[in-house]
Write an enzyme that holds these catalytic residues in place. Structure first.
Site, PDB file in Angstrom:
ATOM      1  N   ASP A  67       0.811  -1.213   0.000  1.00 35.74           N
ATOM      2  CA  ASP A  67       0.000   0.000   0.000  1.00 35.74           C
ATOM      3  C   ASP A  67       0.849   1.269   0.000  1.00 35.74           C
ATOM      4  OD1 ASP A  67       0.929  -0.495   2.572  1.00 35.74           O
ATOM      5  OD2 ASP A  67      -1.057  -0.828   3.430  1.00 35.74           O
ATOM      6  N   ASN A 136      -7.793  -2.385  14.088  1.00 36.30           N
ATOM      7  CA  ASN A 136      -9.181  -2.670  13.702  1.00 36.30           C
ATOM      8  C   ASN A 136      -9.279  -3.932  12.851  1.00 36.30           C
ATOM      9  OD1 ASN A 136      -7.997  -1.817  11.365  1.00 36.30           O
ATOM     10  ND2 ASN A 136      -9.378  -0.082  10.995  1.00 36.30           N
ATOM     11  N   HIS A 138      -7.365  -4.484  10.125  1.00 33.46           N
ATOM     12  CA  HIS A 138      -7.029  -4.302   8.712  1.00 33.46           C
ATOM     13  C   HIS A 138      -5.763  -5.060   8.339  1.00 33.46           C
ATOM     14  CE1 HIS A 138      -4.605  -0.298   9.429  1.00 33.46           C
ATOM     15  NE2 HIS A 138      -3.775  -1.311   9.394  1.00 33.46           N
ATOM     16  N   GLU A 143      -9.812  -1.918   5.238  1.00 34.67           N
ATOM     17  CA  GLU A 143     -10.448  -1.584   6.508  1.00 34.67           C
ATOM     18  C   GLU A 143     -11.726  -2.412   6.708  1.00 34.67           C
ATOM     19  OE1 GLU A 143      -8.557   0.167   8.300  1.00 34.67           O
ATOM     20  OE2 GLU A 143      -8.302   2.241   7.662  1.00 34.67           O
TER      21      GLU A 143
HETATM   22  C1  F6R Z   1       1.609  -1.459   6.209  1.00 33.55           C
HETATM   23  C2  F6R Z   1       0.223  -1.912   6.291  1.00 33.55           C
HETATM   24  C3  F6R Z   1      -0.531  -1.921   7.566  1.00 33.55           C
HETATM   25  C4  F6R Z   1       0.293  -2.311   8.785  1.00 33.55           C
HETATM   26  C5  F6R Z   1      -0.570  -2.378  10.033  1.00 33.55           C
HETATM   27  C6  F6R Z   1       0.229  -2.756  11.263  1.00 33.55           C
HETATM   28  O1  F6R Z   1       2.094  -1.518   4.882  1.00 33.55           O
HETATM   29  O2  F6R Z   1      -0.319  -2.264   5.304  1.00 33.55           O
HETATM   30  O3  F6R Z   1      -1.607  -2.815   7.418  1.00 33.55           O
HETATM   31  O4  F6R Z   1       0.882  -3.555   8.546  1.00 33.55           O
HETATM   32  O5  F6R Z   1      -1.188  -1.149  10.242  1.00 33.55           O
HETATM   33  O6  F6R Z   1       1.165  -1.778  11.528  1.00 33.55           O
HETATM   34  P1  F6R Z   1       2.314  -1.993  12.650  1.00 33.55           P
HETATM   35  O7  F6R Z   1       3.253  -2.996  12.083  1.00 33.55           O
HETATM   36  O8  F6R Z   1       2.954  -0.642  12.788  1.00 33.55           O
HETATM   37  O9  F6R Z   1       1.618  -2.467  13.860  1.00 33.55           O
END
Ligand code: F6R
Length: 242
Positions: A67, A136, A138, A143
């Site tokens: 992303d 959440n 995701h 989402e």
């Molecule tokens: C990052 C992404 C997000 C993160 C998620 C967890 O490219 O797609 O889905 O993997 O928000 O983030 P952390 O690792 O900071 O807990």
């Protein structure tokens, strides 16, 4: 689904790094699906060390990131392209032209999404997809919603996600409101998935995602349908699993 919980950060890191390294040893032309966020940073550091010691090469590999924010100026330190260059690509022998991150500044974002899917289709499937887990539920920026999207698409970021990411920006207002993300369909096409989760604050969502009902209200729960998922948790994140 194979779930491992680690007491020591060093074991979490070395287990994650070894999975990637052994894949590259058996298949140097691997297609890697990469994530940003805090969870993979230690593993990326270890991969840099091993690459610099000549223990693994990325010279024939390619990568596709999950992303990218929409509308951050090129070179912005919080853009996911900047993150990947800074935390991994600039320090290993991967060819920059073989690294792919969706372009969140494309004039035509819809066309950018179709182009990204076409590249994934032509060069995939991804051999190993790294994922983190949002509070959440995701994965990528898919989402929770009444329905989910299969392919790469533009998504509005939920307040919970923007608030979680606000720590990286001067204020909440500076956090982008949209992102381009690979869809759940593309993610689930990967041959193997490596889900990395750290921190007590993720314990509840880990339990919902891995043991709860499969629902679009927790996109990570769809991973329960994938035949080859490895989950690495630290003790905090794994504390509600028996
Ligand atoms: C990052 C992404 C997000 C993160 C998620 C967890 O490219 O797609 O889905 O993997 O928000 O983030 P952390 O690792 O900071 O807990």
């Amino acid at each position: 689904m194979n779930i491992y919980t680690f007491k020591q950060e060093a074991d979490f890191v070395s287990t994650g790094a070894s999975l990637i390294v052994s894949l590259l040893h058996t298949k140097p032309r691997s297609v890697l699906g990469l994530a940003t966020g805090s969870s993979p940073i230690g593993i990326y550091k270890r991969l840099i060390e091993m690459n610099q010691q000549g223990l693994v090469s990325f010279a024939k590999a390619s990568s596709y990131n999950l992303d990218e924010y929409v509308g951050l100026p090129e070179g912005h330190p919080e853009s996911y392209r900047y993150f990947m260059n800074d935390k991994l690509f600039n320090h290993i022998d991967i060819k920059m032209e073989n690294t792919h991150v969706p372009n969140g500044n494309a004039a035509d974002l819809e066309a950018e999404c179709r182009k990204y899917d076409a590249m994934l289709e032509a060069n995939g499937p991804v051999d190993l997809q790294i994922l983190g887990l949002g509070h959440n539920g995701h994965i990528g920026f898919n989402e929770p919603d009444e329905s989910l999207v299969g392919g790469t698409h533009v998504v509005g970021l939920q307040e919970k996600t923007r608030t979680a990411n606000a720590r990286f920006f001067p204020s909440l207002d500076d956090v982008p409101t949209q992102a381009v993300t690979m869809g759940v369909g593309s993610i689930l096409k990967a041959r193997q998935i490596l889900l990395l989760v750290r921190g007590e604050d993720k314990a509840e969502i880990v339990k919902r995602a891995l043991k709860g009902p499969i629902t679009s209200q927790c996109p990570a729960s769809l991973l329960q349908c994938h035949p080859n998922v490895v989950v690495l948790l630290d003790q905090g994140a794994g504390r509600l699993l028996s």
